[in-house]
Design an enzyme around this catalytic site. Structure first.
Site, mmCIF file in Angstrom:
data_model
loop_
_atom_site.group_PDB
_atom_site.id
_atom_site.type_symbol
_atom_site.label_atom_id
_atom_site.label_comp_id
_atom_site.label_asym_id
_atom_site.label_seq_id
_atom_site.Cartn_x
_atom_site.Cartn_y
_atom_site.Cartn_z
ATOM 1 C CG ASN A 30 36.976 18.460 -27.482
ATOM 2 O OD1 ASN A 30 36.448 18.709 -26.456
ATOM 3 N ND2 ASN A 30 36.155 18.205 -28.535
ATOM 4 C CD1 TRP A 31 40.693 19.371 -22.012
ATOM 5 C CD2 TRP A 31 40.086 19.345 -20.063
ATOM 6 N NE1 TRP A 31 41.482 20.151 -21.538
ATOM 7 C CE2 TRP A 31 41.093 20.127 -20.043
ATOM 8 C CE3 TRP A 31 39.622 19.053 -18.817
ATOM 9 C CZ2 TRP A 31 41.625 20.720 -19.071
ATOM 10 C CZ3 TRP A 31 40.162 19.528 -17.430
ATOM 11 C CH2 TRP A 31 41.212 20.519 -17.663
ATOM 12 C CE LYS A 32 37.023 14.489 -28.882
ATOM 13 N NZ LYS A 32 36.974 13.607 -29.850
ATOM 14 N N GLY A 55 39.907 10.245 -32.880
ATOM 15 C CA GLY A 55 39.911 9.074 -31.660
ATOM 16 C C GLY A 55 40.301 7.797 -32.426
ATOM 17 C CB SER A 97 44.579 10.844 -34.339
ATOM 18 O OG SER A 97 43.367 10.025 -34.454
ATOM 19 C CG HIS A 112 33.484 17.981 -31.780
ATOM 20 N ND1 HIS A 112 33.268 16.681 -31.753
ATOM 21 C CD2 HIS A 112 34.899 18.206 -31.782
ATOM 22 C CE1 HIS A 112 34.467 15.916 -31.912
ATOM 23 N NE2 HIS A 112 35.291 16.923 -31.777
ATOM 24 C CD GLU A 153 38.228 18.127 -34.735
ATOM 25 O OE1 GLU A 153 39.245 18.034 -33.678
ATOM 26 O OE2 GLU A 153 37.161 18.155 -33.929
ATOM 27 C CD GLU A 200 33.361 13.402 -30.259
ATOM 28 O OE1 GLU A 200 33.453 14.187 -29.342
ATOM 29 O OE2 GLU A 200 34.377 12.901 -30.713
ATOM 30 N N GLY A 254 42.384 16.068 -29.220
ATOM 31 C CA GLY A 254 41.476 15.362 -28.312
ATOM 32 C C GLY A 254 41.994 14.773 -27.288
ATOM 33 N N GLY A 255 42.288 13.195 -27.647
ATOM 34 C CA GLY A 255 43.120 12.326 -26.567
ATOM 35 C C GLY A 255 44.221 12.820 -25.808
HETATM 36 P P1 13P Z 1 41.274 12.861 -30.995
HETATM 37 O O1 13P Z 1 42.527 14.014 -30.978
HETATM 38 O O2 13P Z 1 41.385 12.070 -29.642
HETATM 39 O O3 13P Z 1 41.411 12.094 -32.297
HETATM 40 O O4 13P Z 1 40.170 13.983 -31.006
HETATM 41 C C1 13P Z 1 39.974 15.046 -31.928
HETATM 42 C C2 13P Z 1 38.807 15.901 -31.572
HETATM 43 O O5 13P Z 1 37.790 15.395 -31.689
HETATM 44 C C3 13P Z 1 39.381 17.178 -31.037
HETATM 45 O O6 13P Z 1 38.075 17.982 -31.093
#
Ligand code: 13P
Length: 252
Positions: A9-11, A171, A211, A95, A165, A97, A232-233
């Site tokens: 997930n590149w956000k 994050g 994470s 998600h 998640e 967010e 994510g990251g």
């Molecule tokens: P991180 O891997 O940066 O914690 O993000 C997880 C995430 O929200 C993937 O959708």
């Protein structure tokens, strides 16, 4: 046996040139014949060029969000058919967010999941508790509610993936321990068995997210009910994302 899926997930990250570099870097190291599925979910403006970049490779493309209506006066929104038009096969729905920053409710997410599935795409339905929920002992109650208010037998299980998640792990660099994650994944699978049936729940993939890094991916994915990762990251760095894909293969 469930085939592992590693999803990125590149956000809200990456410009076109950076995205091309990332995809090239991942494709360079990717074993096309490996028994793992790979999904990338870039921001919406990159879907068309990324579809071209991953054409004829094993990388599948997903969107991060969608609107539930087919078309209409919804400024700033994108429909399932529009996403399909770009070459997408998957859509993240719910998600944390979207839930916590943009206020998306279960009612809304139920409509989105149905729009995605009825439109012929696969929904990656994300669930997870906040730190406050966990500390108050409400983890399973929250998970049950998030499942029950959105999933039902009219949502084709063939077009569904669930991602757990925990909000406190997203994050933050804090990952659920493999045991903590496995406990919730097993609970999710049991709940999915009550929505569908035991055989269907056995086939459904449940990804862990929060994470996930090259260093913790193997131990997480070695757990019996963890069928891959939503990253994510670490998906923004080709070496890290490919290391997580490799971890999925060694963890089985
Ligand atoms: P991180 O891997 O940066 O914690 O993000 C997880 C995430 O929200 C993937 O959708």
């Amino acid at each position: 046996m469930r085939k592992p899926l590693i999803a990125g997930n590149w956000k809200m990250h990456k410009m076109l040139a950076e995205a091309r570099t990332l995809v090239t870097g991942v494709l360079d190291k990717l074993d096309e014949s490996a028994d793992v599925d790979v999904l990338m979910c870039p921001p919406v403006q990159l879907l068309f060029p990324m579809a071209k970049a991953v054409a004829n490779t094993k990388i599948m493309l997903g969107a991060q969000n969608v609107h539930e209506e087919a078309s209409g006066a919804y400024t700033g929104e994108v429909s399932v058919a529009m996403l399909k038009d770009t070459g997408c096969s998957h859509v993240l729905v719910g998600h944390s967010e979207r839930r916590h920053v943009f206020g998306e409710t279960g009612d809304r997410l139920a409509k989105k999941v149905r729009a995605v599935v009825q439109g012929g795409l696969t929904a990656v339905y994300c669930i997870g508790e906040t730190l406050e929920d966990r500390e108050a002992g409400r983890t399973t109650a929250v998970i049950d509610q998030q499942i029950d208010e959105v999933l039902a037998s009219d949502v084709s299980a063939d077009q569904l993936i669930v991602a757990y998640e925990p909000v406190w792990a997203i994050g933050t660099g804090k990952t659920a321990s493999p045991e903590q994650a496995q406990e919730v994944h097993a609970h999710i699978r049991a709940r999915l068995a009550s929505v569908y049936d035991a055989a269907t729940a056995e086939k459904l993939r449940i990804l862990y997210g929060g994470s996930v890094k090259p260093g913790n991916a193997t131990s997480l994915m070695a757990q019996p009910d963890i069928d891959g990762a939503l990253v994510g990251g670490a998906c923004l760095v080709a070496e890290d994302f490919t290391a997580i894909i490799s971890a999925a293969l060694t963890a089985v």
